[in-house]
Write a protein that holds these residues in place. Structure first.
Motif, mmCIF file in Angstrom:
data_model
loop_
_atom_site.group_PDB
_atom_site.id
_atom_site.type_symbol
_atom_site.label_atom_id
_atom_site.label_comp_id
_atom_site.label_asym_id
_atom_site.label_seq_id
_atom_site.Cartn_x
_atom_site.Cartn_y
_atom_site.Cartn_z
ATOM 1 N N LEU A 24 0.923 -1.282 0.081
ATOM 2 C CA LEU A 24 0.050 0.116 -0.111
ATOM 3 C C LEU A 24 0.893 1.216 0.091
ATOM 4 O O LEU A 24 1.841 1.540 0.689
ATOM 5 C CB LEU A 24 -0.890 0.009 1.204
ATOM 6 C CG LEU A 24 -2.110 -1.009 1.270
ATOM 7 C CD1 LEU A 24 -1.487 -2.283 2.067
ATOM 8 C CD2 LEU A 24 -3.148 -0.558 1.863
ATOM 9 N N LEU A 25 0.444 2.243 -0.963
ATOM 10 C CA LEU A 25 1.322 3.537 -0.887
ATOM 11 C C LEU A 25 0.204 4.434 -1.136
ATOM 12 O O LEU A 25 -0.800 4.496 -1.723
ATOM 13 C CB LEU A 25 2.227 3.288 -2.524
ATOM 14 C CG LEU A 25 3.352 2.304 -2.467
ATOM 15 C CD1 LEU A 25 3.968 2.437 -3.864
ATOM 16 C CD2 LEU A 25 4.417 3.106 -1.270
ATOM 17 N N GLY A 26 0.683 5.587 -0.531
ATOM 18 C CA GLY A 26 -0.119 6.932 -0.811
ATOM 19 C C GLY A 26 -0.135 7.584 0.616
ATOM 20 O O GLY A 26 0.483 7.513 1.457
ATOM 21 N N PHE A 29 -4.862 7.864 4.142
ATOM 22 C CA PHE A 29 -5.846 6.868 4.218
ATOM 23 C C PHE A 29 -5.422 5.752 3.671
ATOM 24 O O PHE A 29 -6.036 4.505 4.359
ATOM 25 C CB PHE A 29 -6.863 7.645 3.124
ATOM 26 C CG PHE A 29 -8.204 6.649 3.336
ATOM 27 C CD1 PHE A 29 -9.056 6.836 3.986
ATOM 28 C CD2 PHE A 29 -8.477 5.737 1.942
ATOM 29 C CE1 PHE A 29 -10.384 6.072 3.906
ATOM 30 C CE2 PHE A 29 -9.581 4.858 2.074
ATOM 31 C CZ PHE A 29 -10.416 5.174 2.850
ATOM 32 N N ALA A 30 -4.386 5.583 2.957
ATOM 33 C CA ALA A 30 -3.925 4.232 2.787
ATOM 34 C C ALA A 30 -3.221 3.683 4.223
ATOM 35 O O ALA A 30 -3.310 2.344 4.184
ATOM 36 C CB ALA A 30 -2.467 4.343 1.778
ATOM 37 N N GLU A 31 -2.880 4.229 4.970
ATOM 38 C CA GLU A 31 -2.263 3.895 6.257
ATOM 39 C C GLU A 31 -3.729 3.399 7.380
ATOM 40 O O GLU A 31 -3.404 2.446 7.785
ATOM 41 C CB GLU A 31 -1.447 4.834 6.925
ATOM 42 C CG GLU A 31 -0.346 5.315 6.234
ATOM 43 C CD GLU A 31 0.981 5.696 6.933
ATOM 44 O OE1 GLU A 31 0.723 5.732 8.084
ATOM 45 O OE2 GLU A 31 1.966 6.036 6.480
ATOM 46 N N ASN A 32 -4.747 4.086 6.892
ATOM 47 C CA ASN A 32 -5.941 3.639 7.877
ATOM 48 C C ASN A 32 -6.333 2.393 7.345
ATOM 49 O O ASN A 32 -6.565 1.435 8.113
ATOM 50 C CB ASN A 32 -7.077 4.819 7.594
ATOM 51 C CG ASN A 32 -6.640 6.056 8.213
ATOM 52 O OD1 ASN A 32 -6.129 5.918 9.418
ATOM 53 N ND2 ASN A 32 -7.245 7.118 7.653
ATOM 54 N N ILE A 33 -6.563 2.199 6.085
ATOM 55 C CA ILE A 33 -6.954 0.634 5.557
ATOM 56 C C ILE A 33 -5.729 -0.161 5.575
ATOM 57 O O ILE A 33 -6.265 -1.456 6.022
ATOM 58 C CB ILE A 33 -7.224 1.055 3.973
ATOM 59 C CG1 ILE A 33 -8.593 1.980 3.913
ATOM 60 C CG2 ILE A 33 -7.828 -0.355 3.349
ATOM 61 C CD1 ILE A 33 -9.685 1.635 4.525
ATOM 62 N N GLY A 34 -4.681 0.299 5.406
ATOM 63 C CA GLY A 34 -3.739 -0.670 5.618
ATOM 64 C C GLY A 34 -3.664 -1.275 7.013
ATOM 65 O O GLY A 34 -3.166 -2.501 7.283
ATOM 66 N N THR A 35 -3.816 -0.538 8.257
ATOM 67 C CA THR A 35 -3.692 -0.707 9.615
ATOM 68 C C THR A 35 -4.695 -1.830 9.692
ATOM 69 O O THR A 35 -4.460 -2.699 10.451
ATOM 70 C CB THR A 35 -3.770 0.259 10.433
ATOM 71 O OG1 THR A 35 -2.842 1.167 10.152
ATOM 72 C CG2 THR A 35 -3.889 0.072 11.929
ATOM 73 N N ARG A 36 -5.973 -1.517 9.148
ATOM 74 C CA ARG A 36 -7.122 -2.500 9.375
ATOM 75 C C ARG A 36 -6.787 -3.865 8.597
ATOM 76 O O ARG A 36 -7.235 -5.056 9.145
ATOM 77 C CB ARG A 36 -8.503 -2.022 8.828
ATOM 78 C CG ARG A 36 -9.057 -1.081 9.770
ATOM 79 C CD ARG A 36 -10.102 -0.228 9.159
ATOM 80 N NE ARG A 36 -10.785 0.514 10.243
ATOM 81 C CZ ARG A 36 -9.987 1.586 10.875
ATOM 82 N NH1 ARG A 36 -8.931 1.952 10.648
ATOM 83 N NH2 ARG A 36 -10.849 2.138 11.641
ATOM 84 N N LEU A 37 -6.035 -3.875 7.517
ATOM 85 C CA LEU A 37 -5.739 -5.327 6.845
ATOM 86 C C LEU A 37 -4.628 -5.783 7.572
ATOM 87 O O LEU A 37 -4.689 -7.025 7.910
ATOM 88 C CB LEU A 37 -5.223 -4.597 5.528
ATOM 89 C CG LEU A 37 -6.160 -4.451 4.404
ATOM 90 C CD1 LEU A 37 -5.272 -3.760 3.044
ATOM 91 C CD2 LEU A 37 -7.002 -5.414 4.004
ATOM 92 N N ALA A 38 -3.601 -5.067 8.023
ATOM 93 C CA ALA A 38 -2.760 -5.767 9.027
ATOM 94 C C ALA A 38 -3.293 -6.266 10.189
ATOM 95 O O ALA A 38 -2.944 -7.277 10.602
ATOM 96 C CB ALA A 38 -1.565 -4.916 9.420
ATOM 97 N N GLY A 39 -4.383 -5.700 10.675
ATOM 98 C CA GLY A 39 -4.972 -6.209 12.239
ATOM 99 C C GLY A 39 -5.688 -7.441 11.865
ATOM 100 O O GLY A 39 -6.097 -8.097 12.656
ATOM 101 N N ASN A 40 -6.193 -7.557 10.524
ATOM 102 C CA ASN A 40 -6.885 -8.582 10.161
ATOM 103 C C ASN A 40 -5.761 -10.002 9.454
ATOM 104 O O ASN A 40 -6.248 -10.750 8.937
ATOM 105 C CB ASN A 40 -7.911 -8.443 9.200
ATOM 106 C CG ASN A 40 -9.059 -7.915 9.836
ATOM 107 O OD1 ASN A 40 -10.047 -8.782 10.566
ATOM 108 N ND2 ASN A 40 -9.099 -6.555 9.977
ATOM 109 N N LYS A 41 -4.467 -9.744 9.780
ATOM 110 C CA LYS A 41 -3.610 -10.860 9.545
ATOM 111 C C LYS A 41 -3.102 -10.680 8.079
ATOM 112 O O LYS A 41 -2.828 -11.827 7.369
ATOM 113 C CB LYS A 41 -3.917 -12.079 9.974
ATOM 114 C CG LYS A 41 -4.297 -12.106 11.368
ATOM 115 C CD LYS A 41 -2.922 -11.930 12.092
ATOM 116 C CE LYS A 41 -3.123 -11.956 13.732
ATOM 117 N NZ LYS A 41 -1.612 -11.587 14.305
#
Length: 328
Positions: A24-26, A29-41
């Motif tokens: 994820l780059l940008g 907001f990319a970090e907001n969604i990326g953090t949720r993806l990471a939290g879901n493994k």
């Protein structure tokens, strides 16, 4: 009766799996969604250059990942005793030149080494405005609060964005033919551009993405995070206190729309199981010594084992240790 404007999302040409690698780059907001993806493994790499906002800087970051070269002291600037890189967010800055370079290069080569095996690239564009160093004409990713007189500010055209990204995409696919790309436009408003300037900037980004998607419809998808924020969530209660950034509730809702439309059925099933496990981990029993609670913990461990058997990449090592400690 419909009491709000619902944003329909066309069927995507591809779906995301939690077993595949993602970059994820940008914008933040990319970090907001990326953090949720990471939290879901999910296997994610989030912003190896830090937060980036404009298409030119994001493209430059991807080119560096394609052909990594070590940053040296000559690539840094020093301001007020702090070392910075014009290609990076200030999170990489340091009062130590050595530490700054180590942080930059370690992250650069770690991410570059994974690019060929990355299945999905998610790019969130924030603004079409760029700052160029007057001394070189170079577009900078971050001005690091240097004097405004050092930069020229302008807005990229649709043609400039499309031309640069078409060339870049072909280079990416040459190294990684299976790479799928999802573009989004950040719902965060850049108010320093003014209301009209912000809209012109967002419109430029949307038109550029539309051209790229039309050119490569099987490889590029678009997720309407900006449109969802502007229409479905058209109320200031969905904004943070600055009235510019989405609130946590808004991000949760946009995340929900993303998972509904861009995750495979298999991945949705895994996330449902994972949500149940998370609840079990966070559960505080009234009688932790009871046999009933021990059975509950054992069943939770069994669920974890079943997920790992089906999906070895779904790393639950940390969570298993937490659950096992509850049996002691």
């Amino acid at each position: 009766m419909e009491l709000y404007t619902h944003i329909p999302i066309p069927k995507a040409p591809f779906l995301f799996s939690c077993t595949e690698r993602m970059l994820l780059l940008g914008s933040c907001f990319a970090e907001n969604i990326g953090t949720r993806l990471a939290g879901n493994k999910f296997n994610v790499d989030i912003n190896p250059f830090g937060t980036l906002y404009n298409p030119a800087s994001i493209a430059a970051a991807l080119r560096m990942l394609l052909h990594p070269e070590r940053f040296t002291a000559g690539d840094l600037l020093q301001q007020g005793g702090v070392y910075h890189s014009f290609a990076h967010h200030s999170r990489f800055s340091s009062t130590s030149e050595k530490e700054c370079l180590e942080n930059i290069n370690d992250r650069l080569f770690a991410s570059a080494g994974k690019l060929r095996s990355t299945a999905y690239l998610v790019v969130t564009l924030g603004t079409a405005y760029v700052y160029r160093l007057k001394s070189s004409g170079e577009v900078v990713a971050n001005c690091h609060k240097l004097p405004e007189k050092m930069f020229d500010r302008s807005m990229l055209s649709v043609t400039e964005i499309v031309s640069e990204w078409k060339e870049l995409l072909l280079s990416l696919w040459e190294q990684n033919p299976e790479l799928k790309i999802l573009f989004t436009v950040s719902p965060i408003r850049h108010w320093k551009d003014g209301a009209h300037g912000n809209q012109l900037s967002k419109a430029t980004l949307l038109l550029a993405i539309d051209e790229l998607q039309a050119a490569y419809p099987e490889r590029i998808a678009y997720f309407p995070a900006y449109e969802i924020m502007m229409d479905e969530l058209r109320d200031y209660r969905f904004y943070a206190t600055d009235m510019l950034h989405p609130s946590e509730l808004a991000i949760d809702y946009i995340w929900q729309r993303f998972t509904e439309n861009f995750l495979s059925d298999e991945t949705k099933g895994i996330l449902k199981e994972w949500a149940e496990i998370q609840k079990a981990i966070n559960h505080r029993p009234f009688q932790p010594e009871s046999d009933a609670y021990k059975r509950f913990i054992s069943q939770t461990l069994l669920k974890m084992e079943r997920i790992n058997e089906k999906f070895p990449s779904f790393d639950l090592t940390k969570e298993k240790e937490i659950i096992k400690s509850k049996l002691m």
